[in-house]
Design an enzyme around this catalytic site. Structure first.
Site, PDB file in Angstrom:
ATOM      1  N   ASP A   1      -1.933  -1.544  10.300  1.00  0.00           N
ATOM      2  CA  ASP A   1      -2.491  -1.396   8.870  1.00  0.00           C
ATOM      3  C   ASP A   1      -2.831  -2.778   8.448  1.00  0.00           C
ATOM      4  OD1 ASP A   1      -1.449   1.093   8.481  1.00  0.00           O
ATOM      5  OD2 ASP A   1       0.645   0.367   7.709  1.00  0.00           O
ATOM      6  N   LYS A  42       0.960  -1.444  -0.139  1.00  0.00           N
ATOM      7  CA  LYS A  42      -0.122   0.062  -0.093  1.00  0.00           C
ATOM      8  C   LYS A  42       0.799   1.076  -0.331  1.00  0.00           C
ATOM      9  CE  LYS A  42       0.680   1.161   4.713  1.00  0.00           C
ATOM     10  NZ  LYS A  42       1.631   2.413   5.144  1.00  0.00           N
TER      11      LYS A  42
HETATM   12  C1  CDM Z   1       2.187   4.833   9.643  1.00  0.00           C
HETATM   13  C2  CDM Z   1       0.982   3.535   9.246  1.00  0.00           C
HETATM   14  O1  CDM Z   1       1.691   2.633   8.344  1.00  0.00           O
HETATM   15  C3  CDM Z   1       0.054   4.368   8.416  1.00  0.00           C
HETATM   16  O2  CDM Z   1      -0.523   3.350   7.437  1.00  0.00           O
HETATM   17  C4  CDM Z   1       0.353   3.029  10.544  1.00  0.00           C
HETATM   18  O3  CDM Z   1      -0.196   3.845  10.917  1.00  0.00           O
HETATM   19  C5  CDM Z   1       1.501   1.964  11.119  1.00  0.00           C
HETATM   20  O4  CDM Z   1       0.920   0.996  11.268  1.00  0.00           O
HETATM   21  P1  CDM Z   1       1.775  -0.553  11.667  1.00  0.00           P
HETATM   22  O5  CDM Z   1       2.893  -0.465  11.022  1.00  0.00           O
HETATM   23  O6  CDM Z   1       0.776  -1.737  11.321  1.00  0.00           O
HETATM   24  O7  CDM Z   1       1.981  -0.264  13.273  1.00  0.00           O
HETATM   25  P2  CDM Z   1       1.924  -0.857  14.458  1.00  0.00           P
HETATM   26  O8  CDM Z   1       2.613  -2.172  14.306  1.00  0.00           O
HETATM   27  O9  CDM Z   1       0.450  -1.151  14.794  1.00  0.00           O
HETATM   28  O10 CDM Z   1       2.472   0.006  15.509  1.00  0.00           O
HETATM   29  C6  CDM Z   1       3.788   0.230  15.778  1.00  0.00           C
HETATM   30  C7  CDM Z   1       3.986   1.555  16.530  1.00  0.00           C
HETATM   31  O11 CDM Z   1       3.689   2.521  16.137  1.00  0.00           O
HETATM   32  C8  CDM Z   1       2.950   3.421  17.214  1.00  0.00           C
HETATM   33  N1  CDM Z   1       1.404   3.748  16.468  1.00  0.00           N
HETATM   34  C9  CDM Z   1       0.892   3.027  15.477  1.00  0.00           C
HETATM   35  C10 CDM Z   1      -0.370   3.354  14.765  1.00  0.00           C
HETATM   36  C11 CDM Z   1      -0.885   4.674  15.429  1.00  0.00           C
HETATM   37  N2  CDM Z   1      -1.976   4.804  14.660  1.00  0.00           N
HETATM   38  N3  CDM Z   1      -0.318   5.183  16.389  1.00  0.00           N
HETATM   39  C12 CDM Z   1       0.795   4.961  16.842  1.00  0.00           C
HETATM   40  O12 CDM Z   1       1.315   5.569  17.725  1.00  0.00           O
HETATM   41  C13 CDM Z   1       2.696   2.619  18.255  1.00  0.00           C
HETATM   42  O13 CDM Z   1       3.845   3.217  19.137  1.00  0.00           O
HETATM   43  C14 CDM Z   1       2.931   1.128  17.971  1.00  0.00           C
HETATM   44  O14 CDM Z   1       3.514   0.635  19.129  1.00  0.00           O
HETATM   45  N1  ATP Z   2       6.434 -11.266   6.965  1.00  0.00           N
HETATM   46  C1  ATP Z   2       7.090  -9.764   7.420  1.00  0.00           C
HETATM   47  N2  ATP Z   2       7.301  -9.051   6.448  1.00  0.00           N
HETATM   48  C2  ATP Z   2       7.795  -7.763   6.673  1.00  0.00           C
HETATM   49  N3  ATP Z   2       8.242  -7.359   8.039  1.00  0.00           N
HETATM   50  C3  ATP Z   2       7.869  -8.564   9.160  1.00  0.00           C
HETATM   51  C4  ATP Z   2       7.123  -9.728   8.764  1.00  0.00           C
HETATM   52  N4  ATP Z   2       7.139 -10.243   9.887  1.00  0.00           N
HETATM   53  C5  ATP Z   2       7.607  -9.447  11.017  1.00  0.00           C
HETATM   54  N5  ATP Z   2       8.104  -8.345  10.381  1.00  0.00           N
HETATM   55  C6  ATP Z   2       8.781  -7.300  11.287  1.00  0.00           C
HETATM   56  O1  ATP Z   2       7.841  -6.229  11.094  1.00  0.00           O
HETATM   57  C7  ATP Z   2       8.438  -5.036  10.670  1.00  0.00           C
HETATM   58  C8  ATP Z   2       7.512  -3.877  10.071  1.00  0.00           C
HETATM   59  O2  ATP Z   2       7.566  -4.444   8.556  1.00  0.00           O
HETATM   60  P1  ATP Z   2       6.634  -3.630   7.606  1.00  0.00           P
HETATM   61  O3  ATP Z   2       7.198  -4.289   6.295  1.00  0.00           O
HETATM   62  O4  ATP Z   2       5.377  -4.180   7.563  1.00  0.00           O
HETATM   63  O5  ATP Z   2       6.979  -2.530   7.629  1.00  0.00           O
HETATM   64  P2  ATP Z   2       6.207  -1.013   7.067  1.00  0.00           P
HETATM   65  O6  ATP Z   2       6.072  -1.378   5.558  1.00  0.00           O
HETATM   66  O7  ATP Z   2       7.088   0.117   7.533  1.00  0.00           O
HETATM   67  O8  ATP Z   2       4.807  -0.863   7.417  1.00  0.00           O
HETATM   68  P3  ATP Z   2       3.860   0.242   7.831  1.00  0.00           P
HETATM   69  O9  ATP Z   2       3.693   0.983   6.427  1.00  0.00           O
HETATM   70  O10 ATP Z   2       2.740  -0.614   8.270  1.00  0.00           O
HETATM   71  O11 ATP Z   2       4.510   0.949   9.130  1.00  0.00           O
HETATM   72  C9  ATP Z   2       9.679  -5.314  10.163  1.00  0.00           C
HETATM   73  O12 ATP Z   2      10.862  -4.504  10.737  1.00  0.00           O
HETATM   74  C10 ATP Z   2      10.174  -6.711  10.643  1.00  0.00           C
HETATM   75  O13 ATP Z   2      10.912  -6.759  11.857  1.00  0.00           O
END
Ligand code: CDM
Ligand code: ATP
Length: 294
Positions: free
Chosen positions: A144, A11
């Protein structure tokens, strides 16, 4: 044993405003999730014991232990869910994951892997949980995950889970992943993050100015992101997705996006993708249901 291959689409956040912070520390957002026709691939088959075995290939998962992989955590969360009849049979799976989406890129790769796992195992294990139930299980794995479970590009509020499906105009995107990683958790807790952007209406997204509230801060903290944005701005409006580090620009055609991609400096990973209003996963699983009915 039947097996199924599903995509886990990436996304983009076409904009992202942080409108406040809740008492539990999570942030309220407004964003538009644009699904892409670029993603990871998962092949899953049910086992006749209760083991969940993952075989992950491809870029950038070296530091993730199998038990921490969001695919395994999603499978475990699904079979532990309240509304799953555990007495019925052993719920195990072999899952092979091919990673294409850069990890920690703001492209939602891990969340999408988790969502595709929930959807595919719901079908393979014949659990018949509703999309709503799967989205609720997914929300605990990551903010997400619900948008990928629902499988439609969407306007999102709350912490990203209050979703309204959107029909977005067809665009092609060039996505550049500069070689650096931005931790979502760290950037959300940074004292200089803008957390008080006034809420806008959905109509204002289509007509008015928007931005990514993480972008200025990440530009200052991560030089490669700043450099990638400066480079991409020569060819169109460039923006960061999610909490970074990937950046993108949109184009009217695949040819235009490809032309710019050919110029991307070789130290950066990049890809061209079409925006999708619907995730391909539902159609991929329909094939499995038909095969099971035969
Ligand atoms: C930045 C985005 O990617 C936008 O789509 C999302 O809000 C993040 O989603 P995500 O990677 O699935 O994040 P999560 O694994 O749920 O959260 C990681 C950390 O980011 C912070 N977090 C996340 C989402 C949110 N709305 N507020 C937060 O403050 C929290 O400290 C959480 O512990
Ligand atoms: N299958 C997986 N693919 C990617 N990362 C994974 C997976 N399983 C666990 N992780 C952990 O989750 C963390 C976040 O990965 P991801 O690729 O979803 O981040 P992101 O693209 O920044 O997501 P977002 O946009 O939701 O913040 C990684 O740093 C990794 O340590």
């Amino acid at each position: 044993m039947p097996s199924v291959t599903v995509t886990a689409p990436a996304k983009l956040n076409l904009f992202l405003h942080i409108t406040g912070q809740r008492s539990d520390g999570y942030h309220n957002l407004q964003t538009v999730f644009q699904l892409l026709d670029y993603g990871d691939e998962l092949t899953l088959s049910a086992r006749d014991d209760d083991r969940i075995i993952i075989n992950a290939q491809g870029a950038s998962l070296n530091d993730v232990a199998p038990q921490d992989n969001l695919v395994v955590r999603a499978a475990e969360a699904l079979r532990a869910a309240e509304n799953v009849n555990k007495a019925r049979k052993k719920l195990g799976a072999d899952i092979s994951l091919t990673k294409r989406v850069p990890t920690g890129g703001g492209l939602g790769g891990g969340s999408s892997d988790a969502a595709s796992t929930l959807l595919a195992l719901n079908s393979l294990w014949s659990l018949n949980l509703s999309t709503e139930a799967l989205a609720n299980i997914g929300r605990k794995l990551g903010a997400d995950v619900p948008v990928f479970v629902r499988g439609q590009s969407a306007w999102a509020e709350g912490i990203g889970e209050e979703l309204t499906p959107l029909e977005l105009p067809e665009r092609w995107f060039l996505v550049i992943h500069p070689s650096c990683h931005v931790s979502t958790k760290v950037i959300f807790s940074h004292p200089q993050l803008t957390r008080d952007t006034p809420a806008i209406t959905m109509a204002a997204f289509f007509t008015g100015p928007t931005r990514n509230d993480f972008e200025n801060l990440v530009r200052r903290l991560a030089d490669p992101v700043d450099k990638a944005l400066i480079w991409l701005e020569k060819f169109g409006e460039a923006r960061m997705t999610g909490s970074g580090a990937s950046v993108f620009a949109s184009f009217d055609s695949e040819a235009q996006a490809n032309r710019v991609q050919r110029k991307v400096p070789s130290e950066w990973h990049s890809f061209v993708a079409r925006g999708l209003n619907r995730s391909p996963v539902a159609a991929q699983l329909e094939g499995l249901s038909l095969a099971k009915d035969r």
